[in-house]
Design a protein around this motif. Structure first.
Motif, PDB file in Angstrom:
ATOM      1  N   CYS A  11       0.687  -1.093   0.007  1.00  0.00           N
ATOM      2  CA  CYS A  11      -0.087   0.027  -0.057  1.00  0.00           C
ATOM      3  C   CYS A  11       0.631   1.414   0.114  1.00  0.00           C
ATOM      4  CB  CYS A  11      -0.842   0.046   1.121  1.00  0.00           C
ATOM      5  SG  CYS A  11      -1.671  -1.635   1.466  1.00  0.00           S
ATOM      6  N   ASP A  40      -4.533  -8.649  -8.061  1.00  0.00           N
ATOM      7  CA  ASP A  40      -5.334  -8.538  -6.926  1.00  0.00           C
ATOM      8  C   ASP A  40      -4.914  -8.488  -5.381  1.00  0.00           C
ATOM      9  OD1 ASP A  40      -8.083  -7.650  -6.680  1.00  0.00           O
ATOM     10  OD2 ASP A  40      -8.882  -9.529  -5.947  1.00  0.00           O
ATOM     11  N   TRP A  41      -3.647  -8.027  -5.314  1.00  0.00           N
ATOM     12  CA  TRP A  41      -3.145  -8.135  -4.059  1.00  0.00           C
ATOM     13  C   TRP A  41      -3.778  -7.396  -2.980  1.00  0.00           C
ATOM     14  CZ3 TRP A  41      -1.481  -3.553  -2.361  1.00  0.00           C
ATOM     15  CH2 TRP A  41      -1.145  -2.432  -3.169  1.00  0.00           C
ATOM     16  N   ASN A  42      -3.564  -7.702  -1.685  1.00  0.00           N
ATOM     17  CA  ASN A  42      -4.154  -6.991  -0.709  1.00  0.00           C
ATOM     18  C   ASN A  42      -3.078  -6.432   0.478  1.00  0.00           C
ATOM     19  OD1 ASN A  42      -4.477 -10.133   0.090  1.00  0.00           O
ATOM     20  ND2 ASN A  42      -3.998  -9.299   1.937  1.00  0.00           N
ATOM     21  N   CYS A  43      -3.469  -5.617   1.453  1.00  0.00           N
ATOM     22  CA  CYS A  43      -2.644  -5.133   2.258  1.00  0.00           C
ATOM     23  C   CYS A  43      -2.066  -6.362   3.116  1.00  0.00           C
ATOM     24  CB  CYS A  43      -3.136  -4.183   3.258  1.00  0.00           C
ATOM     25  SG  CYS A  43      -2.420  -3.369   4.552  1.00  0.00           S
ATOM     26  N   ALA A  48      -0.772  -2.747  12.635  1.00  0.00           N
ATOM     27  CA  ALA A  48      -2.007  -2.903  13.205  1.00  0.00           C
ATOM     28  C   ALA A  48      -2.351  -4.090  13.447  1.00  0.00           C
ATOM     29  CB  ALA A  48      -2.928  -2.045  12.244  1.00  0.00           C
TER      30      ALA A  48
ATOM     31  N   PHE B 117      -6.857   1.684  10.751  1.00  0.00           N
ATOM     32  CA  PHE B 117      -5.873   0.995   9.873  1.00  0.00           C
ATOM     33  C   PHE B 117      -6.486  -0.472   9.318  1.00  0.00           C
ATOM     34  CE2 PHE B 117      -2.414  -1.363   7.834  1.00  0.00           C
ATOM     35  CZ  PHE B 117      -1.729  -0.482   7.460  1.00  0.00           C
ATOM     36  N   LEU B 118      -7.111  -1.136  10.450  1.00  0.00           N
ATOM     37  CA  LEU B 118      -7.627  -2.553  10.106  1.00  0.00           C
ATOM     38  C   LEU B 118      -9.084  -2.080   9.204  1.00  0.00           C
ATOM     39  CD1 LEU B 118      -6.981  -4.906  12.900  1.00  0.00           C
ATOM     40  CD2 LEU B 118      -5.795  -4.672  10.761  1.00  0.00           C
ATOM     41  N   ILE B 121      -8.679  -1.859   5.683  1.00  0.00           N
ATOM     42  CA  ILE B 121      -8.207  -3.119   4.984  1.00  0.00           C
ATOM     43  C   ILE B 121      -9.643  -3.831   4.870  1.00  0.00           C
ATOM     44  CG2 ILE B 121      -6.925  -4.868   4.897  1.00  0.00           C
ATOM     45  CD1 ILE B 121      -4.766  -3.878   6.815  1.00  0.00           C
ATOM     46  N   GLY B 125      -9.666  -3.773   1.447  1.00  0.00           N
ATOM     47  CA  GLY B 125      -8.608  -4.944   1.043  1.00  0.00           C
ATOM     48  C   GLY B 125      -7.097  -4.018   1.200  1.00  0.00           C
ATOM     49  N   ARG B 126      -7.123  -2.867   1.344  1.00  0.00           N
ATOM     50  CA  ARG B 126      -5.672  -2.362   1.283  1.00  0.00           C
ATOM     51  C   ARG B 126      -5.732  -0.833   2.159  1.00  0.00           C
ATOM     52  NH1 ARG B 126      -4.189  -2.035  -5.142  1.00  0.00           N
ATOM     53  NH2 ARG B 126      -4.374  -4.307  -5.599  1.00  0.00           N
ATOM     54  N   SER B 127      -4.813  -0.560   2.352  1.00  0.00           N
ATOM     55  CA  SER B 127      -4.755   0.850   3.366  1.00  0.00           C
ATOM     56  C   SER B 127      -4.982   2.126   2.284  1.00  0.00           C
ATOM     57  CB  SER B 127      -3.398   0.856   4.217  1.00  0.00           C
ATOM     58  OG  SER B 127      -2.726   1.920   3.882  1.00  0.00           O
ATOM     59  N   GLU B 129      -4.493   5.986   2.379  1.00  0.00           N
ATOM     60  CA  GLU B 129      -4.203   7.207   3.350  1.00  0.00           C
ATOM     61  C   GLU B 129      -5.433   8.273   3.905  1.00  0.00           C
ATOM     62  OE1 GLU B 129      -2.053   6.436   0.781  1.00  0.00           O
ATOM     63  OE2 GLU B 129      -0.261   5.880   1.629  1.00  0.00           O
ATOM     64  N   LYS B 164      -7.762   2.423  -4.171  1.00  0.00           N
ATOM     65  CA  LYS B 164      -7.522   1.300  -5.079  1.00  0.00           C
ATOM     66  C   LYS B 164      -7.948   0.073  -4.257  1.00  0.00           C
ATOM     67  CE  LYS B 164      -3.967   2.974  -8.320  1.00  0.00           C
ATOM     68  NZ  LYS B 164      -2.476   3.060  -8.373  1.00  0.00           N
ATOM     69  N   VAL B 166      -9.209  -3.949  -3.537  1.00  0.00           N
ATOM     70  CA  VAL B 166      -9.097  -5.377  -4.014  1.00  0.00           C
ATOM     71  C   VAL B 166     -10.441  -5.836  -4.810  1.00  0.00           C
ATOM     72  CG1 VAL B 166      -9.093  -7.555  -3.214  1.00  0.00           C
ATOM     73  CG2 VAL B 166      -7.353  -6.058  -2.112  1.00  0.00           C
TER      74      VAL B 166
END
Lengths: 306, 182
Positions: A11, A40-43, A48, B117-118, B121, B125-127, B129, B164, B166
């Motif tokens: 990210c 399709d990658w994720n964090c 955290a 933060f969680l 996700i 699916g992503r962080s 900002e 962006k 997932v």
């Protein structure tokens, strides 16, 4: 033939560390390497997840590894030190615990084999960039630099088994190859404050401040990093650092890929140095020799553009 | 059989770390970058676990130290007994949350940040900002923080306006459900 490698940007590289991504990709292109993003990658969950939920902190990286595996990637480049750390730790934990692996597979709803090779940015450079460096190097990095490794690249050593945990050398060796003089200093692997950047900025100002002060005391003219969190704290948190140090500091912070890119003639758009908050001003290079091709008009004076 | 569920026992059972092996050399605290800012230094944390008293256990779960810990892993890399203190810290944080004993100060800054933060996700699916900071500001009520930094970041192209996400959001949602992070 073009070499193809899997790529997990993470990210940060899509946001605050965009220049890191730009420099990694440009450098790879320059060296004829194709980096293919994991679809399709994720964090990875970063700090955290393992702070709040252990299982989640193993499941999120597992999904990334499974996606890579699904796309038949055997080797993935992970420039972000935090992602590299989380992915490696996850793979290690799953390798030694079948029950855990089963739980994780069930949670991500995908099979997972744990044999994917995870490369951090230094390993990637050592393996794929360094052998070609003598041919591609067009400029000498004519400065004294402080190589700052941070925590996540070298610890926990028993899992990552990368470089030396107390006084790592690999980045220093790379910078020396570019012609830079590297300082010997005790803050190579001290923590910058990492995940407290937003929630306890004043502590980050203090921890990162000590790092910047030590680098300056030893006459370094640039700090070289390989982690987007280190960069964010040392660069974007400079106001907090300056407040802690009670002085205005101007030492720029460069990603190792930017330093190599610049020495190989990439311009500041390709290396992304224009995105830094602490500007990279002045000439960091002397032109040493003209390589066979590829150098028509690349003046390597890095100047403020905004 | 009467089983005493001290923190020390639970740590051993859940993380495999045997806190009793710590002999108080203090190398962890000597290397810890934040030891000076903690209410209990890392070696004190280990000692508190060792005494196996209910009151001490509670004090530890209420401490700020467990939230200040950066997981930089300096302590374990220097521990002569190779005691995985970061792993213990992770466990203590999760126990503290479970028992609702979160430190008051951490509950205003560090914990809401992790939660934001969680949440990011979970939704994308992503962080991302901007969403993360907005969410954190609401949680922590620190609306004006970093108000001067944001425009600079935008100007340098460091803050994407849109997330962006997932594509397989359902998969991510399921993951959060299955790991009890609802």
């Amino acid at each position: 033939m073009k070499k193809k490698l899997g790529f997990y940007p993470g990210c940060s590289l899509e946001g605050t560390a965009k220049e890191y991504s730009e420099s990694v990709v440009s450098l790879s292109e320059q060296f004829d390497i194709e980096l293919k993003q994991i679809p399709d990658w994720n964090c990875c969950g970063a700090t955290a997840a393992h702070n709040l939920n252990k299982t989640l902190s193993l499941v999120l990286p597992s999904r990334i590894l499974a996606q890579a595996q699904k796309n038949e990637m055997k080797e993935i480049v992970v420039p972000c030190a935090a992602c590299y750390n989380r992915l490696s730790v996850t793979q290690y934990e799953l390798l030694k615990n079948d029950q855990l692996k089963a739980t994780v597979e069930q949670a991500i709803d995908m099979p997972l084999n744990t044999s994917i090779r995870i490369l951090n940015v230094i390993q990637f450079i050592q393996e794929y960039i360094l052998p070609e460096i003598p041919e591609k190097l067009s400029h000498t990095f004519d400065k004294k630099v402080a190589c700052y490794y941070g925590c996540l690249l070298v610890r926990p050593h028993n899992i990552l088994k990368f470089d030396r945990p107390e006084s790592p050398q690999f980045m220093d060796e790379i910078m020396q190859m570019l012609g830079a003089e590297t300082i010997d200093w005790p803050f190579k692997t001290e923590c910058c404050g990492a995940g407290l950047s937003v929630s306890r900025t004043e502590l980050v100002g203090k921890l990162s401040g000590k790092i910047v002060r030590e680098a300056l005391d030893r006459k370094a003219e640039a700090i070289i990093v390989a982690c987007p969190m280190c960069h964010a704290n040392l660069d974007m948190r400079r106001p907090a650092i300056d407040q802690y140090l009670e002085m205005k500091t101007e030492i720029p912070v460069l990603y190792i890929t930017q330093a190599i890119g610049m020495a190989c003639g990439l311009n500041e758009r390709q290396t992304g140095t224009r995105r830094h908050l602490v500007k990279v001003i002045g000439n960091y290079f002397t032109k040493t020799r003209i390589p066979v091709e590829n150098n028509e008009n690349n003046p390597i004076t890095v100047e403020e553009i905004i | 059989m009467h089983q005493i569920k001290t923190l020390s026992n639970r740590i051993r059972k859940n993380t495999g770390v045997d806190s009793i092996r710590c002999y108080q050399c203090g190398k962890c605290s000597a290397g810890c970058p934040l030891a000076g800012d903690m209410d209990f230094t890392p070696n004190t944390v280990m000692r508190m676990i060792q005494v196996e008293e209910k009151e001490t256990d509670k004090k530890l779960l209420q401490s700020e130290a467990i939230w200040l810990c950066l997981s930089c892993e300096m302590c374990i890399s220097r521990c002569p007994m190779e005691i995985d203190i970061p792993k213990v810290m992770d466990f203590l944080r999760q126990e503290s949350l479970k028992e609702g004993l979160q430190n008051k100060s951490a509950n205003h800054n560090i914990i809401p940040f992790h939660q934001s933060f969680l949440d990011m996700i979970r939704f994308t699916g992503r962080s991302y900002e901007i969403g993360l900071i907005a969410d954190y500001k609401l949680r922590s009520k620190k609306i004006l923080q970093d108000i001067t930094l944001a425009p600079q970041m935008l100007m340098h192209g460091k803050l994407p306006i849109f997330p962006k996400a997932v594509k397989n959001r359902k998969n991510i949602k399921e993951i959060f459900k299955k790991t009890n992070m609802l």
